[in-house]
Each structure stands twice: as C-alpha cells, then as structure tokens.
Design a protein around this motif. Structure first.
Motif, PDB file in Angstrom:
ATOM      1  N   ASP A 282       0.848  -1.190   0.000  1.00 41.62           N
ATOM      2  CA  ASP A 282       0.000   0.000   0.000  1.00 41.62           C
ATOM      3  C   ASP A 282       0.886   1.244   0.000  1.00 41.62           C
ATOM      4  OD1 ASP A 282      -2.272   1.586   0.145  1.00 41.62           O
ATOM      5  OD2 ASP A 282      -2.290   1.558   2.330  1.00 41.62           O
ATOM      6  N   PRO A 283       1.624   1.484  -1.106  1.00 39.95           N
ATOM      7  CA  PRO A 283       2.616   2.568  -1.106  1.00 39.95           C
ATOM      8  C   PRO A 283       2.025   3.956  -0.936  1.00 39.95           C
ATOM      9  CG  PRO A 283       2.282   1.722  -3.332  1.00 39.95           C
ATOM     10  CD  PRO A 283       1.571   0.790  -2.402  1.00 39.95           C
ATOM     11  N   TYR A 284       0.776   4.164  -1.336  1.00 37.01           N
ATOM     12  CA  TYR A 284       0.178   5.495  -1.230  1.00 37.01           C
ATOM     13  C   TYR A 284      -0.686   5.668   0.022  1.00 37.01           C
ATOM     14  CZ  TYR A 284       1.692   6.217  -6.018  1.00 37.01           C
ATOM     15  OH  TYR A 284       2.451   6.357  -7.142  1.00 37.01           O
ATOM     16  N   LEU A 404       1.786  -2.315 -17.602  1.00 35.14           N
ATOM     17  CA  LEU A 404       2.646  -1.979 -16.468  1.00 35.14           C
ATOM     18  C   LEU A 404       3.223  -0.568 -16.591  1.00 35.14           C
ATOM     19  CD1 LEU A 404       4.691  -5.264 -15.828  1.00 35.14           C
ATOM     20  CD2 LEU A 404       2.976  -4.215 -14.335  1.00 35.14           C
ATOM     21  N   ARG A 405       3.331  -0.062 -17.810  1.00 35.97           N
ATOM     22  CA  ARG A 405       3.871   1.288 -17.991  1.00 35.97           C
ATOM     23  C   ARG A 405       2.991   2.339 -17.323  1.00 35.97           C
ATOM     24  NH1 ARG A 405       5.042  -1.511 -22.659  1.00 35.97           N
ATOM     25  NH2 ARG A 405       7.186  -1.326 -23.441  1.00 35.97           N
ATOM     26  N   TRP A 406       1.725   2.032 -17.124  1.00 34.51           N
ATOM     27  CA  TRP A 406       0.798   3.003 -16.567  1.00 34.51           C
ATOM     28  C   TRP A 406       0.560   2.797 -15.078  1.00 34.51           C
ATOM     29  CZ3 TRP A 406       0.817   6.412 -20.141  1.00 34.51           C
ATOM     30  CH2 TRP A 406       0.861   6.031 -21.488  1.00 34.51           C
ATOM     31  N   VAL A 407       1.204   1.795 -14.506  1.00 36.88           N
ATOM     32  CA  VAL A 407       1.078   1.575 -13.065  1.00 36.88           C
ATOM     33  C   VAL A 407       1.870   2.654 -12.338  1.00 36.88           C
ATOM     34  CG1 VAL A 407       1.642  -0.005 -11.169  1.00 36.88           C
ATOM     35  CG2 VAL A 407       0.725  -0.904 -13.322  1.00 36.88           C
ATOM     36  N   PRO A 408       1.307   3.275 -11.290  1.00 35.99           N
ATOM     37  CA  PRO A 408       2.064   4.288 -10.542  1.00 35.99           C
ATOM     38  C   PRO A 408       3.416   3.767 -10.097  1.00 35.99           C
ATOM     39  CG  PRO A 408      -0.232   4.273  -9.848  1.00 35.99           C
ATOM     40  CD  PRO A 408      -0.062   3.101 -10.787  1.00 35.99           C
ATOM     41  N   ARG A 409       4.399   4.662 -10.088  1.00 33.27           N
ATOM     42  CA  ARG A 409       5.785   4.262  -9.862  1.00 33.27           C
ATOM     43  C   ARG A 409       5.966   3.478  -8.554  1.00 33.27           C
ATOM     44  NH1 ARG A 409      10.374   5.887 -12.163  1.00 33.27           N
ATOM     45  NH2 ARG A 409       9.230   7.521 -13.278  1.00 33.27           N
ATOM     46  N   ALA A 410       5.323   3.932  -7.499  1.00 33.44           N
ATOM     47  CA  ALA A 410       5.516   3.268  -6.209  1.00 33.44           C
ATOM     48  C   ALA A 410       4.955   1.849  -6.200  1.00 33.44           C
ATOM     49  CB  ALA A 410       4.869   4.088  -5.094  1.00 33.44           C
ATOM     50  N   GLU A 411       3.972   1.571  -7.048  1.00 33.78           N
ATOM     51  CA  GLU A 411       3.364   0.245  -7.090  1.00 33.78           C
ATOM     52  C   GLU A 411       4.025  -0.673  -8.110  1.00 33.78           C
ATOM     53  OE1 GLU A 411      -0.757   0.696  -7.860  1.00 33.78           O
ATOM     54  OE2 GLU A 411      -1.085   2.146  -6.261  1.00 33.78           O
ATOM     55  N   ARG A 412       4.910  -0.107  -8.935  1.00 34.66           N
ATOM     56  CA  ARG A 412       5.445  -0.867 -10.058  1.00 34.66           C
ATOM     57  C   ARG A 412       6.290  -2.074  -9.639  1.00 34.66           C
ATOM     58  NH1 ARG A 412       7.571   3.234 -14.183  1.00 34.66           N
ATOM     59  NH2 ARG A 412       5.453   4.001 -13.832  1.00 34.66           N
ATOM     60  N   PRO A 413       7.176  -1.978  -8.640  1.00 36.06           N
ATOM     61  CA  PRO A 413       7.989  -3.158  -8.291  1.00 36.06           C
ATOM     62  C   PRO A 413       7.150  -4.387  -7.941  1.00 36.06           C
ATOM     63  CG  PRO A 413       8.918  -1.194  -7.282  1.00 36.06           C
ATOM     64  CD  PRO A 413       7.603  -0.788  -7.871  1.00 36.06           C
ATOM     65  N   SER A 414       6.098  -4.199  -7.141  1.00 36.33           N
ATOM     66  CA  SER A 414       5.278  -5.360  -6.770  1.00 36.33           C
ATOM     67  C   SER A 414       4.491  -5.876  -7.969  1.00 36.33           C
ATOM     68  CB  SER A 414       4.323  -4.999  -5.629  1.00 36.33           C
ATOM     69  OG  SER A 414       3.452  -3.949  -6.006  1.00 36.33           O
ATOM     70  N   ALA A 415       4.052  -4.959  -8.862  1.00 38.24           N
ATOM     71  CA  ALA A 415       3.323  -5.391 -10.052  1.00 38.24           C
ATOM     72  C   ALA A 415       4.243  -6.159 -10.997  1.00 38.24           C
ATOM     73  CB  ALA A 415       2.709  -4.188 -10.755  1.00 38.24           C
ATOM     74  N   VAL A 416       5.467  -5.680 -11.177  1.00 33.08           N
ATOM     75  CA  VAL A 416       6.448  -6.377 -12.017  1.00 33.08           C
ATOM     76  C   VAL A 416       6.721  -7.767 -11.462  1.00 33.08           C
ATOM     77  CG1 VAL A 416       8.896  -6.411 -12.642  1.00 33.08           C
ATOM     78  CG2 VAL A 416       7.547  -4.335 -12.998  1.00 33.08           C
ATOM     79  N   ARG A 417       6.896  -7.853 -10.167  1.00 32.50           N
ATOM     80  CA  ARG A 417       7.159  -9.146  -9.542  1.00 32.50           C
ATOM     81  C   ARG A 417       6.012 -10.105  -9.783  1.00 32.50           C
ATOM     82  NH1 ARG A 417       5.861 -11.781  -4.718  1.00 32.50           N
ATOM     83  NH2 ARG A 417       7.562 -12.998  -3.759  1.00 32.50           N
ATOM     84  N   ALA A 418       4.764  -9.621  -9.624  1.00 34.56           N
ATOM     85  CA  ALA A 418       3.609 -10.492  -9.809  1.00 34.56           C
ATOM     86  C   ALA A 418       3.531 -11.005 -11.244  1.00 34.56           C
ATOM     87  CB  ALA A 418       2.335  -9.738  -9.442  1.00 34.56           C
TER      88      ALA A 418
END
Length: 488
Positions: A282-284, A404-418
């Motif tokens: 929950d980065p935000y 994934l390019r449109w995922v907010p930056r703070a959420e991107r690492p977890s989205a990439v991992r998934a």
C-alpha cells in the motif's frame, strides 16, 4: 492506561482533521475545477461572449449534479432479506443490533461477492442504513463469526457518526476514487494526504474490532478476520478469473459457489491466499483497513461470552439465492433464466463428471513465449531466467504486460514481480507437464506433482528466484525434467 487527553490537544487534533478533510476535497476536485475554468476561458476567447463563457462551466456543473442525483436514485445493491424469508439470519442481525444499541432503521441485503458493508440509504423518504452481506460469508462462516462481522459494521455508525469524521471519511474516499488517471500529476500531494488521514481510518477499524469482540468474543472475531481475508484473496485470485475467462466463451459457471467452496478446501489455495493477503502493498496509504496481522495483534484480550454458534446460519431457499447471485456475477438479469436476451451466456459446470476444465489451470505459457519469441515453454523459461539474472526482469515484464507502464511508480515493483512470477511459473508448469509431471489438483495450475510423487508449488519457487535474482534452482529443475538439449 493511556493518560487523559487535554482539551487543547483534542482541539488541535480536531483542527488537523478538519484541515485534512478540506485539503483532500480540494485536491480531489481540482481537475474538475480546472476543467471548468479552461472551458470558460476557451469559450470567452473564441466567442467573446460573456454568457457563453459562464454558461459552459455552468452546464458542466449541472451535468455533474444530474449524474450525482442519478447515482443517488440507483436501486440498492443486492437482494433484500425479508424477516419471513430468512428468519435465522434476521434473528442473528436483530440480536447484534440490540447488543450494539443500533437505533436507526436497518435493511439487510445479500450481495454475490465476499463483502460486508454498512451504508446510508433513504427509503420512502426515511433516513435508513443498508447492511450488505456477501453470500460467500453466509455460506462459509459460523454464525458466531457472522455475528462478529455484523457487529463490526454496525459499530462503524458509532465510530464515524460525528460530523468531522464523516467529512474526513468522505473526502478521503473522493480522493481515492480520483487517484487513477486524472490525478497522476498530483500524486506528490495525494500520497501525504492519504497517509495522514489513514491513521484516523485505521483507528475506526480497530475500534470497531474491539466493539465486535465485546459482542461476539475474541475467538469469533479472530476467525471472522482470517476467513474474510481468505475469501477476499481467493475470490479475486480464482473466482474472478473463472468468470472472466468463461465470459470470453459466452458461458458462466452455474455451480460457481460450490466450486469456490471446493477450491477453498485445497490447502494450496488457502496457503496462497494467505500469502497474498500478507504481501499486499500500500505505497500510497490507500488502504482504509490495517493489514490483517495488525488487526489480529490489536484485538483486546477479552472473554468469549458472546456468540457461540459453530455452524453457518441457515439460509432458506439457498439454491434460488445462489442462482440469483451467480447470474448477478455473470451480468445477467431475470429469474432462473427467464427473460434472457438472445445470445445470453449459457451455463456450464466446473464440478461433477461433466465438469469442464477449470480456467487458468492448464496454461501453456503463451504470454511468456510471445514476449520472449521462444518456440517452447521451456525455452521461454530459460530466456526469462537470463533476464532475471541480468537485472532485465522489469523490461521483460513490460513486454508480457504492456499496461505496467501506466502503473504508478511506487506500485510498479510489486506489479512487475507479480507478472514475472505468474507468467514464468505458468510456462514452467507447462514444460514440466509436457515431460511426465502432472497437476497436483484442479484449482492451481502451478502446483505440480513429479513422477516420484513430490509435490511442488512453482509459484513459491519462482518467487524465490525473482526476489533473489538467482535462477540456479530452476535451471537444475529444468535440466532434470525436460529432455536433454531443451534446457541446456
């Protein structure tokens, strides 16, 4: 015991929360206000007409008001619970209402998803409340756990009934709704506001948990929290995928809830769902609820004088209710198929001798093969392992899932991992099943059984590989299972 709060400190806290509510409201509505000003300026510039410049923003504002009124007039969600139709459920809710001291008129409605919520409603001009209870909760929770859920939701009315908390909650909700898309440039302002207001949101949840303990007992509340978390993750991880993939075939699973119950009994499904709940990021500061571990740790050490039911509450007409909910999930209306439009999705079964393949359990790794250009699932896995070892995993993940390019930056690492873990695990499962391995169950395609009987959860294997950046263990697994030359 905490020391008493001084009047000066209470006034300071109130002022801070009012300031937060004003700031969040201003940021949430800033795109709309800006759009109105731009429209007016353009109109004045083009036509040099004062009434045009004022009229366009006024019309825009009026249309927004009409949309809001339209939403307010929308029918209540779910299916109504009438005392004569569901006496056992009505009695349970009534008992909790009396113990909580809830005085407002209350409607109870059943919804298809594993949700529980209390919201305002106006019925025949009378200010009321509507309590939504998800069918998966009613089917799988004990009556004591369900009483804990009802008590938690009703307790919110006590905790958030003051005007300041109501405005803070509404402002926070408005900001959350507008975070995606139009507020992208305002993220540096949004994140601190949500984090600052999140403390109050968490306090109300923990306070409602404490009241629920006094009504239902700590054992029932703990069980309700754990069961709700499990149901939510499994529903989004499995159930929604079933519905989406079958919808592409113009079908829907008529035995959805029976299949969902069967999947929940699989220990690997339960373990994966618990892992996902614990790994939620929950980065935000968007989450209005504390993490499940935090809520469990904060439960007061109280006795269990409350509810003691160990079986689910009896649902009258359960089959008809289940059919109604399944059709709601499938986007259908009408009763038992009556009045379906031409070309409506047809029902299929996931269980029984005529049950079809469960969606998502026999993937061929096509997404990874397409992203890597490999000719087989095993070759695609090897290319992905090289990318992970070289630190190029995020680029590969974006090829697999361009959004994934449109995922907010703070959420991107977890989205990439998934994305990486899921796609590589699916391709690895396909490669192993093509070499004599088999699926370990019906519900998860990445849990496989080796020829010697060993059961392996490939999701865990790939998660460790992506997190550690060392693909050695997966390479060894491929070399031992896939014919020589393919996994060299």
């Amino acid at each position: 015991m905490n020391p008493p709060t001084s009047p000066g400190r209470r006034r300071s806290s109130a002022a801070a929360e009012w300031s937060l509510a004003v700031a969040m409201t201003a940021v949430a509505w800033s795109p709309s206000i800006g759009a109105a000003l731009v429209w007016g300026s353009v109109a004045v510039f083009l036509s040099w007409g004062l009434w045009t410049g004022v009229g366009l923003p006024a019309l825009w504002a009026l249309s927004g008001l009409m949309r809001a009124v339209g939403r307010a007039r929308e029918p209540l969600p779910g299916r109504a619970v009438r005392p004569g139709d569901q006496p056992e459920l009505t009695a349970l809710v009534k008992e909790v209402v009396e113990r909580i001291g809830f005085r407002a008129p209350l409607l109870v409605r059943i919804v298809p998803e594993p949700n529980a919520a209390l919201g305002p409603a106006r019925v025949s001009g009378v200010r009321s409340h509507v309590l939504l209870l998800g069918l998966p909760l009613l089917r799988t929770m004990t009556s004591a756990q369900l009483a804990a859920v009802v008590a938690h939701e009703l307790a919110h009315e006590r905790e958030v009934s003051d005007r300041r908390t109501v405005w803070l909650t509404r402002a926070r909700a408005a900001l959350q709704e507008r975070l995606d898309g139009r507020l992208g440039l305002l993220t540096p302002l949004v994140a601190p506001l949500l984090r600052a207001s999140g403390q109050r949101a968490w306090e109300t949840e923990l306070a409602a948990d404490a009241i629920s303990v006094r009504v239902a007992g700590v054992v029932a509340v703990r069980g309700a929290l754990e069961r709700t978390s499990l149901l939510d993750e499994a529903f989004h991880g499995l159930g929604e995928r079933w519905l989406a993939e079958l919808a592409e075939e113009d079908t829907y699973p008529e035995d959805f809830y029976a299949a969902f119950d069967a999947a929940l009994r699989d220990p690997y499904v339960a373990r994966r769902s618990a892992q996902l709940a614990a790994e939620t990021t929950d980065p935000y500061g968007l989450a209005s609820h504390p993490p499940i571990a935090r809520r469990l740790a904060a439960l007061p050490d109280a006795g269990d004088e409350g509810q003691d039911g160990t079986e689910p509450v009896t649902l009258r007409g359960a089959d008809a209710l289940e059919r109604w909910c399944v059709r709601e999930l499938a986007g259908l209306r009408g009763h038992d198929g009556a009045g379906d439009p031409p070309g409506a999705p047809r029902p299929v079964r996931l269980l029984g001798p005529d049950g079809r393949r469960v969606p998502g359990t026999a993937g061929d790794g096509g997404a990874l093969r397409e992203a890597t250009g490999a000719g087989s699932a095993a070759e695609a896995v090897l290319v992905a392992l090289d990318a992970v070892a070289e630190g190029d995993g995020p680029r590969l993940a974006r090829r697999i899932e361009p959004r994934l390019r449109w995922v907010p930056r703070a959420e991107r690492p977890s989205a990439v991992r998934a994305v990486l873990v899921g796609s590589v695990a699916e391709a690895l499962s396909a490669a192993l099943r093509g070499s004599g391995w088999r699926s370990a169950g019906r519900w998860m395609g990445t849990v496989v059984t080796a020829p010697d009987g060993t059961v392996l959860d490939l999701h865990d294997v790939l998660a460790a590989t992506v997190d550690g950046g060392d693909p050695g263990a997966v390479r060894v697994l491929l070399r031992s299972a896939v014919p020589t030359g393919v996994a060299a």
